[in-house]
Design a protein around this motif. Structure first.
Motif, PDB file in Angstrom:
ATOM      1  N   GLY A  69      46.190  23.940  29.380  1.00 24.91           N
ATOM      2  CA  GLY A  69      46.675  23.049  30.422  1.00 24.91           C
ATOM      3  C   GLY A  69      46.503  23.596  31.825  1.00 24.91           C
ATOM      4  O   GLY A  69      46.801  22.911  32.790  1.00 24.91           O
ATOM      5  N   ALA A  70      46.035  24.844  31.940  1.00 23.73           N
ATOM      6  CA  ALA A  70      45.881  25.458  33.262  1.00 23.73           C
ATOM      7  C   ALA A  70      44.546  26.195  33.354  1.00 23.73           C
ATOM      8  O   ALA A  70      44.467  27.317  33.841  1.00 23.73           O
ATOM      9  CB  ALA A  70      47.043  26.406  33.531  1.00 23.73           C
ATOM     10  N   THR A  71      43.495  25.546  32.907  1.00 27.42           N
ATOM     11  CA  THR A  71      42.171  26.175  32.875  1.00 27.42           C
ATOM     12  C   THR A  71      41.696  26.572  34.268  1.00 27.42           C
ATOM     13  O   THR A  71      41.181  27.673  34.459  1.00 27.42           O
ATOM     14  CB  THR A  71      41.150  25.220  32.224  1.00 27.42           C
ATOM     15  N   ILE A  72      41.858  25.712  35.248  1.00 27.94           N
ATOM     16  CA  ILE A  72      41.387  26.009  36.606  1.00 27.94           C
ATOM     17  C   ILE A  72      42.135  27.215  37.164  1.00 27.94           C
ATOM     18  O   ILE A  72      41.534  28.117  37.753  1.00 27.94           O
ATOM     19  CB  ILE A  72      41.548  24.773  37.524  1.00 27.94           C
ATOM     20  N   THR A  73      43.433  27.267  36.952  1.00 25.27           N
ATOM     21  CA  THR A  73      44.245  28.385  37.435  1.00 25.27           C
ATOM     22  C   THR A  73      43.838  29.679  36.740  1.00 25.27           C
ATOM     23  O   THR A  73      43.651  30.712  37.396  1.00 25.27           O
ATOM     24  CB  THR A  73      45.745  28.099  37.201  1.00 25.27           C
ATOM     25  N   THR A  74      43.695  29.639  35.430  1.00 20.23           N
ATOM     26  CA  THR A  74      43.297  30.833  34.676  1.00 20.23           C
ATOM     27  C   THR A  74      41.932  31.319  35.126  1.00 20.23           C
ATOM     28  O   THR A  74      41.721  32.520  35.310  1.00 20.23           O
ATOM     29  CB  THR A  74      43.276  30.539  33.158  1.00 20.23           C
ATOM     30  N   ASN A  75      40.989  30.394  35.296  1.00 17.52           N
ATOM     31  CA  ASN A  75      39.646  30.770  35.748  1.00 17.52           C
ATOM     32  C   ASN A  75      39.689  31.407  37.129  1.00 17.52           C
ATOM     33  O   ASN A  75      38.955  32.353  37.404  1.00 17.52           O
ATOM     34  CB  ASN A  75      38.712  29.562  35.744  1.00 17.52           C
ATOM     35  N   ALA A  76      40.540  30.896  38.015  1.00 20.94           N
ATOM     36  CA  ALA A  76      40.664  31.466  39.359  1.00 20.94           C
ATOM     37  C   ALA A  76      41.204  32.892  39.292  1.00 20.94           C
ATOM     38  O   ALA A  76      40.711  33.784  40.000  1.00 20.94           O
ATOM     39  CB  ALA A  76      41.571  30.596  40.231  1.00 20.94           C
ATOM     40  N   ILE A  77      42.191  33.120  38.438  1.00 22.39           N
ATOM     41  CA  ILE A  77      42.742  34.474  38.273  1.00 22.39           C
ATOM     42  C   ILE A  77      41.659  35.401  37.721  1.00 22.39           C
ATOM     43  O   ILE A  77      41.468  36.516  38.215  1.00 22.39           O
ATOM     44  CB  ILE A  77      43.982  34.458  37.346  1.00 22.39           C
ATOM     45  N   ARG A  78      40.946  34.952  36.697  1.00 26.77           N
ATOM     46  CA  ARG A  78      39.883  35.764  36.090  1.00 26.77           C
ATOM     47  C   ARG A  78      38.818  36.115  37.135  1.00 26.77           C
ATOM     48  O   ARG A  78      38.418  37.274  37.252  1.00 26.77           O
ATOM     49  CB  ARG A  78      39.242  35.029  34.915  1.00 26.77           C
ATOM     50  N   ARG A  79      38.366  35.117  37.912  1.00 23.89           N
ATOM     51  CA  ARG A  79      37.351  35.376  38.939  1.00 23.89           C
ATOM     52  C   ARG A  79      37.861  36.356  39.993  1.00 23.89           C
ATOM     53  O   ARG A  79      37.126  37.245  40.434  1.00 23.89           O
ATOM     54  CB  ARG A  79      36.911  34.072  39.602  1.00 23.89           C
ATOM     55  N   SER A  80      39.127  36.216  40.395  1.00 24.33           N
ATOM     56  CA  SER A  80      39.706  37.141  41.380  1.00 24.33           C
ATOM     57  C   SER A  80      39.725  38.566  40.844  1.00 24.33           C
ATOM     58  O   SER A  80      39.341  39.503  41.551  1.00 24.33           O
ATOM     59  CB  SER A  80      41.131  36.727  41.754  1.00 24.33           C
ATOM     60  N   LEU A  81      40.176  38.732  39.617  1.00 21.10           N
ATOM     61  CA  LEU A  81      40.238  40.072  39.024  1.00 21.10           C
ATOM     62  C   LEU A  81      38.842  40.675  38.901  1.00 21.10           C
ATOM     63  O   LEU A  81      38.629  41.851  39.227  1.00 21.10           O
ATOM     64  CB  LEU A  81      40.930  40.021  37.660  1.00 21.10           C
ATOM     65  N   GLN A  82      37.879  39.874  38.468  1.00 23.42           N
ATOM     66  CA  GLN A  82      36.506  40.364  38.340  1.00 23.42           C
ATOM     67  C   GLN A  82      35.932  40.735  39.705  1.00 23.42           C
ATOM     68  O   GLN A  82      35.268  41.769  39.845  1.00 23.42           O
ATOM     69  CB  GLN A  82      35.624  39.317  37.656  1.00 23.42           C
ATOM     70  N   THR A  83      36.195  39.912  40.709  1.00 25.38           N
ATOM     71  CA  THR A  83      35.695  40.196  42.058  1.00 25.38           C
ATOM     72  C   THR A  83      36.326  41.469  42.608  1.00 25.38           C
ATOM     73  O   THR A  83      35.633  42.306  43.197  1.00 25.38           O
ATOM     74  CB  THR A  83      35.969  39.010  43.004  1.00 25.38           C
ATOM     75  N   MET A  84      37.638  41.634  42.424  1.00 20.12           N
ATOM     76  CA  MET A  84      38.292  42.853  42.905  1.00 20.12           C
ATOM     77  C   MET A  84      37.711  44.079  42.215  1.00 20.12           C
ATOM     78  O   MET A  84      37.460  45.099  42.867  1.00 20.12           O
ATOM     79  CB  MET A  84      39.807  42.775  42.707  1.00 20.12           C
TER      80      MET A  84
END
Length: 173
Positions: free
Chosen positions: A147-162
């Protein structure tokens, strides 16, 4: 008509002075509270009190400063930040990077849907703290929250970018 314009101008001027005075009087207290909250969050991520000489109370970097430049040492740990588009608006995370490429993070601002996006708030849910000290492989394998795919993807992308940014930052020639 002129009397009404003068009255409105005076009222607006008084309101402006009150707002300006209130801001001037409350700004130091607000800054001190923000610095204390940032220090508390950094100590939580670090798992120990911050070194006394790391920064003074009036120079605690906030997320905006960490977005521009990491703080710390490549040999021990670095604090960084990243913002990524979420469902409603940007989600900003502060991350703690440790060699050999492990990351822990906390969300410091978001406008995700209440009730659905609450899992990213570390004070409400253990989802993000459970990811502490994750590697790039673990972050890439992170499952979406139903139910929160966009939010989870944003967190994943942020962690990967950091993680990528810190590895680039700490590369020694």
């Amino acid at each position: 008509m002129i009397k009404q314009i003068i009255s409105l101008t005076l009222i607006a001027g008084v309101c402006g002075l009150v707002l300006s005075g209130t801001r001037t009087l409350t700004a130091p207290g607000i800054a001190a509270n923000r610095a204390a909250a940032a220090s508390e969050l950094y100590a939580e991520l670090l798992g120990q009190p911050l070194p006394a000489d790391w920064f003074s109370a009036d120079s605690v970097p906030d997320a905006a400063q960490l977005l521009l430049a990491p703080q710390g040492s490549c040999e021990t740990w670095l604090f960084t930040a990243h913002s990524e588009a979420g469902y409603a608006a940007a989600i900003t995370l502060i991350g703690l990077w440790r060699p050999p490429g492990l990351i822990s993070a906390r969300v410091v601002s978001h406008l995700e849907t209440p009730g659905i996006g609450d899992f990213i708030d570390h004070s409400r849910d253990n989802w993000l703290p459970a990811l502490d000290q994750s590697s790039a492989t673990e972050i890439a394998a992170l499952d979406n929250v139903s139910g929160a795919t966009i939010t989870t993807n944003a967190i994943r992308r942020s962690l990967q970018t950091m993680l990528r940014n810190m590895e680039k930052h700490c590369v020694r020639d």
